[in-house]
Write a protein that holds these residues in place. Structure first.
Motif, short mmCIF file in Angstrom:
data_model
loop_
_atom_site.label_atom_id
_atom_site.label_comp_id
_atom_site.label_asym_id
_atom_site.label_seq_id
_atom_site.Cartn_x
_atom_site.Cartn_y
_atom_site.Cartn_z
N GLY A 15 53.78 40.32 30.55
CA GLY A 15 54.00 39.38 29.48
C GLY A 15 53.61 37.96 29.83
N GLY A 16 53.34 37.71 31.09
CA GLY A 16 52.97 36.39 31.55
C GLY A 16 51.50 36.08 31.34
N SER A 17 51.09 34.90 31.83
CA SER A 17 49.72 34.43 31.64
C SER A 17 49.14 33.92 32.96
N LEU A 18 47.83 34.01 33.04
CA LEU A 18 47.07 33.42 34.14
C LEU A 18 45.76 32.89 33.58
N ARG A 19 45.22 31.88 34.26
CA ARG A 19 43.91 31.37 33.89
C ARG A 19 43.00 31.42 35.11
N LEU A 20 41.95 32.21 35.00
CA LEU A 20 40.97 32.32 36.08
C LEU A 20 39.85 31.32 35.84
N TYR A 60 34.25 41.24 24.24
CA TYR A 60 35.45 41.63 24.99
C TYR A 60 35.55 43.14 25.06
N ALA A 61 36.15 43.62 26.15
CA ALA A 61 36.52 45.03 26.20
C ALA A 61 37.67 45.25 25.22
N ASP A 62 37.72 46.42 24.63
CA ASP A 62 38.79 46.72 23.66
C ASP A 62 40.17 46.55 24.28
N SER A 63 40.29 46.84 25.56
CA SER A 63 41.59 46.80 26.23
C SER A 63 42.15 45.39 26.37
N VAL A 64 41.31 44.36 26.24
CA VAL A 64 41.79 42.98 26.42
C VAL A 64 41.64 42.14 25.16
N LYS A 65 41.03 42.71 24.14
CA LYS A 65 40.78 41.96 22.91
C LYS A 65 42.09 41.49 22.30
N THR A 69 40.80 35.37 26.62
CA THR A 69 39.82 34.48 26.02
C THR A 69 38.88 33.96 27.10
N ILE A 70 37.59 34.18 26.90
CA ILE A 70 36.60 33.65 27.82
C ILE A 70 36.03 32.36 27.25
N SER A 71 35.75 31.40 28.13
CA SER A 71 35.15 30.14 27.69
C SER A 71 34.33 29.57 28.84
N ARG A 72 33.54 28.56 28.53
CA ARG A 72 32.73 27.94 29.57
C ARG A 72 32.57 26.46 29.30
N ASN A 84 46.53 36.25 28.56
CA ASN A 84 47.89 36.18 28.03
C ASN A 84 48.45 37.58 27.85
N ASN A 85 49.78 37.65 27.74
CA ASN A 85 50.45 38.93 27.53
C ASN A 85 49.93 39.99 28.52
N LEU A 86 49.95 39.64 29.77
CA LEU A 86 49.41 40.53 30.80
C LEU A 86 50.24 41.80 30.93
N LYS A 87 49.56 42.88 31.25
CA LYS A 87 50.19 44.19 31.40
C LYS A 87 49.95 44.71 32.80
N PRO A 88 50.80 45.61 33.29
CA PRO A 88 50.58 46.16 34.64
C PRO A 88 49.19 46.78 34.80
N GLU A 89 48.65 47.35 33.72
CA GLU A 89 47.32 47.96 33.81
C GLU A 89 46.20 46.94 33.92
#
Length: 124
Positions: A15-20, A60-65, A69-72, A84-89
């Motif tokens: 449920g958490g978030s990260l920004r790469l 996007y892959a369906d699993s992350v849509k 969000t990708i940006s540049r 966002n809304n990260l899952k164990p998978e």
């Protein structure tokens, strides 16, 4: 030669978030499409998201849509992946890749420069 350096990975609860972030340097591919891919332990590398040099199209892959969000920022030669809304998978090593062309695709073979990867671990 193109160098790609990823950062921003880590351990987060479901449920958490990260920004790469991916810093791009080198003499070539200044107008390349960029992608994020991931590889979970024991599995093959899979497409996550891609963005064209101009900003569109984006895929996007369906699993992350709806969650990623990708940006540049071409002025900073940096590509981002907001997760966002990260899952164990979603647990995997995430790689940044530079494409052969300016327009993004979902085909892994269209990306021929890769970073070293950053680990993302999502606990349940």
């Amino acid at each position: 030669q193109v160098q790609l350096v990823e950062s921003g990975g880590g351990l987060v609860q479901a449920g958490g978030s990260l920004r790469l972030s991916c810093a791009v340097s080198g003499r070539t591919r200044s107008t390349a499409a960029m992608a994020w891919l991931r590889q979970a332990q024991g599995k093959g590398r899979e497409f996550v998201a891609a963005i064209s040099w101009s900003g569109t199209p984006i895929y996007y892959a369906d699993s992350v849509k709806g969650r990623f969000t990708i940006s540049r920022d071409n002025a900073k030669n940096t590509v981002y992946l907001q997760m966002n809304n990260l899952k164990p998978e979603d647990t995997a090593v995430y790689y940044c890749a530079a494409g052969r062309h300016t327009s993004a695709t979902k085909n892994l073979h269209d990306y021929d420069y890769w970073g070293q990867g950053t680990q993302v671990t999502v606990s349940s």
